[in-house]
Design an enzyme around this catalytic site. Structure first.
Site, mmCIF file in Angstrom:
data_model
loop_
_atom_site.group_PDB
_atom_site.id
_atom_site.type_symbol
_atom_site.label_atom_id
_atom_site.label_comp_id
_atom_site.label_asym_id
_atom_site.label_seq_id
_atom_site.Cartn_x
_atom_site.Cartn_y
_atom_site.Cartn_z
ATOM 1 N N ASN A 149 37.647 37.428 33.391
ATOM 2 C CA ASN A 149 36.421 37.852 34.066
ATOM 3 C C ASN A 149 36.227 39.363 34.007
ATOM 4 O O ASN A 149 35.133 39.860 33.698
ATOM 5 C CB ASN A 149 36.444 37.401 35.530
ATOM 6 C CG ASN A 149 36.371 35.893 35.683
ATOM 7 O OD1 ASN A 149 35.970 35.188 34.764
ATOM 8 N ND2 ASN A 149 36.778 35.398 36.847
ATOM 9 N N GLU A 151 47.872 37.083 39.388
ATOM 10 C CA GLU A 151 47.988 35.643 39.148
ATOM 11 C C GLU A 151 48.898 35.363 37.957
ATOM 12 O O GLU A 151 48.884 34.275 37.388
ATOM 13 C CB GLU A 151 46.607 35.032 38.942
ATOM 14 C CG GLU A 151 45.766 35.059 40.215
ATOM 15 C CD GLU A 151 44.336 34.646 39.973
ATOM 16 O OE1 GLU A 151 43.904 34.659 38.798
ATOM 17 O OE2 GLU A 151 43.642 34.324 40.943
ATOM 18 N N ASN A 164 41.059 41.775 49.296
ATOM 19 C CA ASN A 164 40.130 41.424 50.369
ATOM 20 C C ASN A 164 40.932 41.357 51.663
ATOM 21 O O ASN A 164 42.150 41.627 51.673
ATOM 22 C CB ASN A 164 39.383 40.122 50.059
ATOM 23 C CG ASN A 164 40.329 38.930 49.886
ATOM 24 O OD1 ASN A 164 41.418 38.888 50.472
ATOM 25 N ND2 ASN A 164 39.916 37.962 49.079
ATOM 26 N N THR A 175 37.759 44.834 50.210
ATOM 27 C CA THR A 175 36.439 44.206 50.115
ATOM 28 C C THR A 175 36.250 43.278 51.313
ATOM 29 O O THR A 175 37.158 42.525 51.697
ATOM 30 C CB THR A 175 36.288 43.425 48.801
ATOM 31 O OG1 THR A 175 37.340 42.454 48.689
ATOM 32 C CG2 THR A 175 36.375 44.371 47.607
ATOM 33 N N GLY A 212 33.445 41.117 51.845
ATOM 34 C CA GLY A 212 32.420 40.098 51.673
ATOM 35 C C GLY A 212 31.038 40.642 51.954
ATOM 36 O O GLY A 212 30.653 41.717 51.473
ATOM 37 N N GLY A 228 30.459 44.335 52.952
ATOM 38 C CA GLY A 228 30.638 45.450 52.029
ATOM 39 C C GLY A 228 32.093 45.713 51.714
ATOM 40 O O GLY A 228 32.874 44.791 51.455
ATOM 41 N N ASP A 269 35.422 40.352 41.205
ATOM 42 C CA ASP A 269 35.598 40.656 39.787
ATOM 43 C C ASP A 269 34.473 41.554 39.282
ATOM 44 O O ASP A 269 34.709 42.485 38.500
ATOM 45 C CB ASP A 269 35.637 39.357 38.969
ATOM 46 C CG ASP A 269 36.850 38.502 39.294
ATOM 47 O OD1 ASP A 269 37.850 39.063 39.780
ATOM 48 O OD2 ASP A 269 36.789 37.281 39.077
#
Length: 630
Positions: A366, A463, A507, A539, A541, A544, A571
């Protein structure tokens, strides 16, 4: 030497010598036969001048070639091999004329040659095989397209030439051909190499001569490398390129086949692979003589293969585009399977999906696509399985002009799978099956270490195995490359990784996983910075993101968009942040631009389908904050 003298030296009877020389030696031991033949060769014995039967050994071989200008080094190999084995070659030239060719073959047969090496003039020449076979004389056809002929394996040479450029990162490779016997095989090898490396082939990449279109492609850097079937044509192309004030290999790489002895006087050395004409001739002659002396052996046919090496690398380099600063991306490569649901599932809850779709994805792929769409070169290091899903991955790489050479297919493994549940407001949850991603190890990084040369930024996501992440981050620090890390499904991060990370982007959930201690975002971020991280961007969501670094903290509110799918927002954010930092924007403006990119991405389903290109992103921003891009 007489037969009496030969018999005396061999310690056998005259009749024994006669039987050996006339191929009537089935009752004679192998050792005796070989001793007589060795002495006959050494002392150049030939039977008396009386009429010879067709089975009489003459220790001669016939060589019929089309034209003396075409066989040079091949003939040298034939002559040396024949002399070494004690045979005398009788040479005949057909001068590309069928009538002369027939006369040559009949003349050699009348001399009772023991075998024939034959370079036919044309397809019609093969009718003359009846004359040879009627005499029972073994023969090898060479330099010809017939199924039984032996020829130099030009297909392999074309393949190897193309492969040398692909190994250096080239994707846009042209094939320059010159009319001649080698061109068809050379082109076939070039095509096969592109196919095997999952690279697209356009007929526009194949040139029967040096054309304006070829030169235009080179001058616009649409063609990064050229493989040439003939050295003389390659030297002409070299001149043409320099006449346009471009240089090799900085602007374009060039590799050519070459006949031995052609040095290209007056030129800097062109990267070449020497055609093994001499070895080819020696091999054929040796095999023919083996069959003459032991008829139970098979005559060779098909392509002659010989180990080939590059003579020099003077005109081969990395692609022009790779000389610009680019980004290295390491992370998961998956197939994203989307399920649209009324509400996200939870323990004990069964939900229905009314729409499903699959896309190429994974955080590595991505972000590589994201930075490519925003105008930068991306080099992705990752693994896929040997399943059908991997085809979609390679197709996506080609679509976005991302070099596929460092994405490896792992036999027996499945391409990573992500199952993404999306509810109507765009909120999502993801389950991942790692598959081949778990096989991306430190040795893969070492093999691809050249990718880090001239890189400006390294984008990492966790990952994949953490020791692989650790090594990539260490290499980036050694080479002065900015490192951005997205932590996902990894737990606490060791200081050995964090000390080499410039920007960490979790996040809220990921922040709690990688730093479980600490009462709030700021304290957790500070602990990560104490372990070595440079800056932390969390981050949030739809709220912001927040930047926390040693200068303090700053909140960046999200922009209002109608959300369809939020799974790729981060991403998109990371791709834009890295891209605009590389364009020279400071951290503040890069985050603000990245916030717009993340917002636009949630308006469409999927990650890659929702990523925005540079023109679209900047057009949107100019309508709302034009000063941001000044």
């Amino acid at each position: 030497m007489t037969i009496n003298e030969l018999a005396r030296m061999a310690g056998v009877s005259i009749s024994t010598v006669s039987k050996v020389m006339n191929n009537k030696d089935s009752s004679i031991s192998k050792a005796t036969r070989e001793r007589i033949l060795e002495l006959a060769k050494e002392y150049h014995y030939s039977p008396p001048s009386s009429p010879l039967s067709k089975k009489t050994r003459t220790l001669t071989i016939g060589v019929v070639f089309r034209s003396s200008g075409r066989i040079n080094l091949t003939l040298n190999g034939i002559l040396d091999a024949a002399q070494e084995k004690g045979y005398t070659p009788l040479l005949r030239e057909s001068r590309d004329d069928l009538s002369t060719e027939r006369k040559n073959l009949l003349a050699l047969l009348s001399y009772n040659v023991d075998g024939i090496l034959w370079e036919p003039v044309s397809e019609d020449s093969l009718a003359f095989t009846e004359d040879i076979e009627a005499k029972g004389v073994p023969y090898i056809i060479f330099n010809h397209s017939s199924e039984d002929a032996m020829d130099i394996d030009y297909r392999s040479l074309g393949y190897l030439a193309c492969e040398e450029l692909i190994k250096r990162g080239h994707q846009h490779i042209a094939c320059l051909l010159t009319e001649g016997e080698r061109s068809e095989g050379f082109e076939a090898g070039y095509r096969q190499c592109l196919f095997d490396n999952r690279m697209s082939l356009s007929e526009d990449q194949i040139f029967p001569s040096i054309t304006d279109k070829l030169l235009w492609g080179i001058s616009r850097h649409r063609i990064s490398g050229v493989v040439s079937s003939h050295f003389r044509t390659a030297t002409r192309l070299y001149d043409e390129i320099h006449a346009l004030y471009y240089t090799l290999p900085y602007d374009v790489s060039l590799i050519s086949l070459r006949d031995a002895g052609k040095s290209g006087a007056g030129y800097p050395r062109i990267s070449t692979m020497t055609i093994p004409h001499y070895e080819y001739g020696a091999f054929m002659c040796g095999k023919l003589i083996n069959v003459i002396e032991d008829p139970s052996q098979d005559l060779p046919s098909g392509p002659f293969r010989h180990e080939i090496h590059l003579d020099s690398t003077d005109t081969i380099g990395i692609p022009y585009d790779s000389r610009k600063k680019h980004m290295v991306v390491l992370g998961s490569v998956n197939i994203d399977n989307y399920l649209n649901v009324e509400a996200l599932p939870y323990s004990g809850k069964t939900v229905k999906s009314y729409i499903s779709a699959s896309y190429a994805g994974g955080k590595g792929l991505n972000t590589a696509v994201g930075v490519s769409m925003l105008g930068h070169q991306a080099a992705l290091i990752g693994n896929v399985g040997s399943d059908a899903g991997s085809d979609l991955i390679f197709s996506t790489l080609n679509s976005f002009h991302i070099n596929p050479s460092t994405v490896r297919r792992i036999q027996g493994e499945q391409t990573g799978q992500a199952h993404i549940f999306v509810q109507p407001d765009g909120e999502s949850m993801i389950t991942i099956m790692s598959g081949a991603n778990n096989q991306l190890n430190v040795s893969d990084i070492e093999k691809d270490i050249r990718i880090f040369e001239n890189a400006a930024c390294c984008l990492l996501s966790t990952e994949i195995p953490l020791d692989t992440i650790e090594r990539a981050a260490a290499i980036s620090r050694e080479k002065g490359i900015t490192t951005i890390l997205k932590p996902a499904t990894c737990g606490e991060l060791p200081s050995s990784i964090l000390k080499n990370v410039d920007i960490l982007i979790p996040n809220e959930s990921e922040l709690n996983e990688i730093c479980p201690s600490g009462k709030d975002l700021k304290e957790k971020a500070q602990r990560l910075m104490d372990l070595g991280a440079g800056s932390v961007i969390v981050t949030l969501g739809e709220r912001g993101s927040i930047l926390i670094n040693r200068n303090g903290e700053k909140l960046y509110p999200a922009h209002k968009f109608d959300a369809v799918d939020s799974s790729g927002a981060c991403d998109a954010f990371i791709s834009a942040l890295a891209s605009y930092l590389l364009y020279g924007y400071d951290m503040d403006r890069a985050i603000r631009i990245a916030t717009y990119a993340a917002g636009l991405s949630v308006t469409r389903q999927g990650v890659i389908p929702a990523l925005t290109d540079k023109n679209s992103l900047e057009s949107y921003i100019r309508q709302r904050e034009p000063e941001l891009l000044d």
